[in-house]
Design a protein around this motif. Sequence first.
Motif, PDB file in Angstrom:
ATOM      1  N   PHE A 157      43.409  38.084  53.358  1.00  0.00           N
ATOM      2  CA  PHE A 157      43.056  37.323  54.542  1.00  0.00           C
ATOM      3  C   PHE A 157      41.623  36.305  53.046  1.00  0.00           C
ATOM      4  O   PHE A 157      41.112  37.611  52.575  1.00  0.00           O
ATOM      5  CB  PHE A 157      42.065  38.221  55.666  1.00  0.00           C
ATOM      6  N   ASN A 203      34.233  40.330  64.619  1.00  0.00           N
ATOM      7  CA  ASN A 203      35.347  39.545  64.700  1.00  0.00           C
ATOM      8  C   ASN A 203      36.186  39.607  63.664  1.00  0.00           C
ATOM      9  O   ASN A 203      37.803  39.242  63.657  1.00  0.00           O
ATOM     10  CB  ASN A 203      33.871  38.094  64.399  1.00  0.00           C
ATOM     11  N   ALA A 207      40.119  40.197  63.851  1.00  0.00           N
ATOM     12  CA  ALA A 207      41.147  39.094  62.742  1.00  0.00           C
ATOM     13  C   ALA A 207      42.430  39.829  61.839  1.00  0.00           C
ATOM     14  O   ALA A 207      43.563  40.245  62.308  1.00  0.00           O
ATOM     15  CB  ALA A 207      41.087  38.468  61.399  1.00  0.00           C
ATOM     16  N   TYR A 223      45.630  34.056  55.402  1.00  0.00           N
ATOM     17  CA  TYR A 223      45.009  32.856  56.895  1.00  0.00           C
ATOM     18  C   TYR A 223      43.525  33.240  56.163  1.00  0.00           C
ATOM     19  O   TYR A 223      42.139  34.033  55.715  1.00  0.00           O
ATOM     20  CB  TYR A 223      44.236  34.271  58.122  1.00  0.00           C
ATOM     21  N   CYS A 225      39.479  32.970  57.385  1.00  0.00           N
ATOM     22  CA  CYS A 225      38.674  33.946  59.215  1.00  0.00           C
ATOM     23  C   CYS A 225      37.237  34.153  58.772  1.00  0.00           C
ATOM     24  O   CYS A 225      36.846  33.327  57.909  1.00  0.00           O
ATOM     25  CB  CYS A 225      38.695  34.914  59.015  1.00  0.00           C
ATOM     26  N   LEU A 278      40.598  27.196  61.576  1.00  0.00           N
ATOM     27  CA  LEU A 278      40.472  28.415  61.573  1.00  0.00           C
ATOM     28  C   LEU A 278      42.373  28.117  62.392  1.00  0.00           C
ATOM     29  O   LEU A 278      42.889  29.200  63.166  1.00  0.00           O
ATOM     30  CB  LEU A 278      39.671  28.979  62.748  1.00  0.00           C
ATOM     31  N   LEU A 281      45.364  31.286  61.809  1.00  0.00           N
ATOM     32  CA  LEU A 281      44.999  32.301  61.903  1.00  0.00           C
ATOM     33  C   LEU A 281      45.017  31.850  64.316  1.00  0.00           C
ATOM     34  O   LEU A 281      45.470  33.403  63.900  1.00  0.00           O
ATOM     35  CB  LEU A 281      43.076  32.457  62.249  1.00  0.00           C
ATOM     36  N   LYS A 282      44.584  30.987  64.484  1.00  0.00           N
ATOM     37  CA  LYS A 282      44.021  31.195  66.149  1.00  0.00           C
ATOM     38  C   LYS A 282      45.549  31.016  66.707  1.00  0.00           C
ATOM     39  O   LYS A 282      46.227  31.410  67.731  1.00  0.00           O
ATOM     40  CB  LYS A 282      43.076  30.241  66.300  1.00  0.00           C
ATOM     41  N   TYR A 287      44.005  34.436  67.327  1.00  0.00           N
ATOM     42  CA  TYR A 287      42.448  34.936  66.921  1.00  0.00           C
ATOM     43  C   TYR A 287      41.750  34.184  68.227  1.00  0.00           C
ATOM     44  O   TYR A 287      41.774  33.455  68.468  1.00  0.00           O
ATOM     45  CB  TYR A 287      42.120  34.784  66.014  1.00  0.00           C
ATOM     46  N   ASP A 289      37.382  34.410  68.942  1.00  0.00           N
ATOM     47  CA  ASP A 289      35.955  36.237  68.906  1.00  0.00           C
ATOM     48  C   ASP A 289      35.476  36.523  69.904  1.00  0.00           C
ATOM     49  O   ASP A 289      36.093  36.645  70.743  1.00  0.00           O
ATOM     50  CB  ASP A 289      34.852  35.077  68.969  1.00  0.00           C
TER      51      ASP A 289
END
Length: 369
Positions: A157, A203, A207, A223, A225, A278, A281-282, A287, A289
């Motif tokens: 990350f 947050n 992640a 990733y 983040c 992002l 990651l999403k 992911y 928030d």
Amino acid sequence: MKALVIGGTGPTGPHLVNGLIAQGYDVSILHRGTHDSDLIPAHVERIIGDPHFEETLRDALAGRHFDLIIATYGRIRIIAEIIGDYTDRLITVGGAPCYRGVLQPENLFPRGLQIPLPEDAPKVADEDEFRFGYLVRLAEDAVMEGHAEGRYSATHFRYPVVYGPRQLTPAVWTIMRRFMDNRPHIVLPDGGLTLTTRGYAQNVAHAVLLAAQQPEAAAGQIYNCGDEAQLTMAQWVQVVGAAMDSEIDIISVPDQYAYPARSLMMFYGPSDHQIFDLFKLKSELGYRDLFGAVEAMTRTVHWYRDNPPTVTPEFTTELAENYRLEDAIAAVQQAANEKLAAIEHVKKDFHHPYPHPKKPGLDRDHRAR
């Protein structure tokens, strides 16, 4: 299942530890023992060792094996080289300095980072370009090499600028002090319009915990983040003021003259935008928030209001100097604004270029369009 968090007592550590416990892990932390956190349950084993050196790390881990190790502290390159002897799965945390142009936007053309900045954007090429950024790159390269060689399954990350409680040097405190000291203004570069990816501690920990839950999806991945929504520097100041029931004037100056605002910038760097992409990651880990940016910053301000950090003589001296600079800059800016206001000009109204006739059958409308 057994998990180890290397670090664990910083801003994100307790959230990682308690999140792993909630996932069913028997969790230990490894740190140097210089401080602890009362947010980490007493039953969590504290392993004392220095993760910056191979010999001290091996001594601390001798005879142990974990299903998962999350490394948030220490020399990641050293950890990556030996940790396969102690786990089959590794999650590491690095940062943005590995990206080319983070602190030297002039090295890119056109000047500045791609927005948003994807994980495969160009990295610092060598030590001469930016030594710290190059070392960060080498660390994550070592992690991915260990994964490629089958020594462990790895995920890495890139943390943004992390904010929230328990920061060693909370930038938000320097803003809060201006409100506490009833300052009339704060100097920001370029109107405070700079956008830098920040991440609330809970947050970004969330992640990392998503990767812990999804080993197959996260295997071999890097990733970015951070918070989904970002605030400009000026909005950040506004949110801090609202949380403290106060307001402050923003004095806008070109970046090169925003001396008192340097401590608000990443590594005291330039005001160029630094926005992480992002999407990966999403889309891959799902992911979202846990806390939106405004709520997260408000919670941060309230925490520091109730838990003010220790103020060093160096901080007090620097703050006084910044106040002096702000007053001097504000006087110059006010004089410049008066000269700018004296320039004669005609303010034009905007009208779209498309015809908009008032009656049917007209060749041209009332503005001859």
